[in-house]
Design a protein around this motif. Structure first.
Motif, PDB file in Angstrom:
ATOM      1  N   UNK A 148       0.857  -1.175   0.000  1.00 26.47           N
ATOM      2  CA  UNK A 148       0.000   0.000   0.000  1.00 26.47           C
ATOM      3  C   UNK A 148       0.903   1.239   0.000  1.00 26.47           C
ATOM      4  N   UNK A 149       0.473   2.300  -0.665  1.00 31.03           N
ATOM      5  CA  UNK A 149       1.258   3.529  -0.668  1.00 31.03           C
ATOM      6  C   UNK A 149       1.173   4.204   0.698  1.00 31.03           C
ATOM      7  N   UNK A 150       2.176   5.042   1.005  1.00 27.52           N
ATOM      8  CA  UNK A 150       2.170   5.765   2.280  1.00 27.52           C
ATOM      9  C   UNK A 150       0.940   6.649   2.401  1.00 27.52           C
ATOM     10  N   UNK A 151       0.534   7.259   1.277  1.00 25.47           N
ATOM     11  CA  UNK A 151      -0.640   8.141   1.295  1.00 25.47           C
ATOM     12  C   UNK A 151      -1.904   7.365   1.664  1.00 25.47           C
ATOM     13  N   UNK A 152      -2.035   6.156   1.112  1.00 24.57           N
ATOM     14  CA  UNK A 152      -3.213   5.336   1.406  1.00 24.57           C
ATOM     15  C   UNK A 152      -3.246   4.930   2.874  1.00 24.57           C
ATOM     16  N   UNK A 153      -2.095   4.547   3.422  1.00 22.86           N
ATOM     17  CA  UNK A 153      -2.037   4.120   4.819  1.00 22.86           C
ATOM     18  C   UNK A 153      -2.343   5.291   5.754  1.00 22.86           C
TER      19      UNK A 153
END
Length: 274
Positions: free
Chosen positions: A56-61
């Motif tokens: 998962x991307x950092x933005x999504x997390x």
């Protein structure tokens, strides 16, 4: 011209009706989502590690952290484990901020009666069940580090809650070794220190524990004997066999007990009605 104006008016009315319908639907959806979020299981450190491993991307997390209830462990050892597991700095910062925000936003809800307290003596040897809130790996800890466990069930003395469910029990690491070459197993040992009572008092604990990882040392020795290899080659082959780290898995439960007698202030309203 009259037909054109009529068609324009009908289009305008259709757009107005559609917009109101959409807004109403969104409001109803928001109302239905709010209770489910409140009832959702809080995110913990292991959830974040799983999302990172799943790419998962950092933005999504971070978006997930901001939109969900959280119960993160942010002690130095826990943060070091997150770093070693590849969790981005931005995500770790969001976890720390979420933990601080949750603590700052706690609002007292007890009544005046609940705020009235009485002194309760907690005797020696009261049993407390605790669990590991996340995986504890001997690779990420050092002697002298602190471990945090979570109280599973509320503890009562004389019918009054003296230790709440979810309270933090602290232990001190007395030995921490990662798995090494030649099949050396990882080890971690700890001694319980204290647990937080309902009034904030630190209650001394007695107990400890020790976990040893799987060792391949015996297998390595057997292979050397059976193979008949010359010593240097055998030792080189054995050196590549690593023992496994010692791990206390998340959710692992154990029993500890109080040490000595401690007097605390408990809620007068928490006594069982007879």
């Amino acid at each position: 011209m009259r037909k054109f104006l009529s068609a324009l008016l009908l289009s305008f009315l259709f757009i107005q009706t559609f917009s109101v319908t959409v807004v109403t639907a969104q409001q109803e959806a928001a109302k239905s989502i709010q209770p489910s979020r409140a009832a959702a299981t809080p995110l913990i450190n292991q959830d974040i590690i799983r999302m990172v491993k799943a790419d998962f991307t950092a933005e999504t997390i971070i978006a997930q952290i901001k939109s969900a209830p959280c119960d993160f462990m942010t002690a130095p050892a826990a943060l070091r484990q997150l770093k070693d597991e590849g969790v981005p700095d931005a995500v770790i910062l969001a976890m720390v901020m979420a933990a601080k925000s949750a603590s700052a936003n706690e609002q007292p809800t007890e009544t005046l009666e609940a705020r009235e307290t009485v002194k309760v003596k907690i005797p020696n040897g009261v049993t407390i069940e605790v669990e590991a809130p996340f995986d504890i790996n001997s690779q990420y800890f050092r002697k002298g580090d602190k471990l945090s466990f979570r109280v599973v069930n509320p503890v009562k003395v004389d019918g009054r809650v003296v230790i709440a469910s979810g309270a933090t029990a602290t232990a001190i690491v007395t030995l921490a070794q990662r798995g090494g070459h030649f099949g050396r197993a990882g080890r971690i040992a700890w001694t319980m220190q204290d647990v937080t009572a309902v009034d904030g008092t630190r209650i001394p604990l007695q107990a400890g524990g020790r976990i040893v990882g799987d060792s391949h040392g015996a297998k390595v020795a057997t292979q050397i004997i059976l193979s008949g290899l010359i010593a240097p080659v055998a030792l080189l082959a054995a050196g590549f066999k690593r023992g496994e780290n010692a791990i206390i898995p998340a959710g692992k439960r154990m029993e500890v007990s109080t040490q000595g007698e401690t007097i605390i202030e408990a809620s007068a309203a928490s006594a069982d009605k007879k």
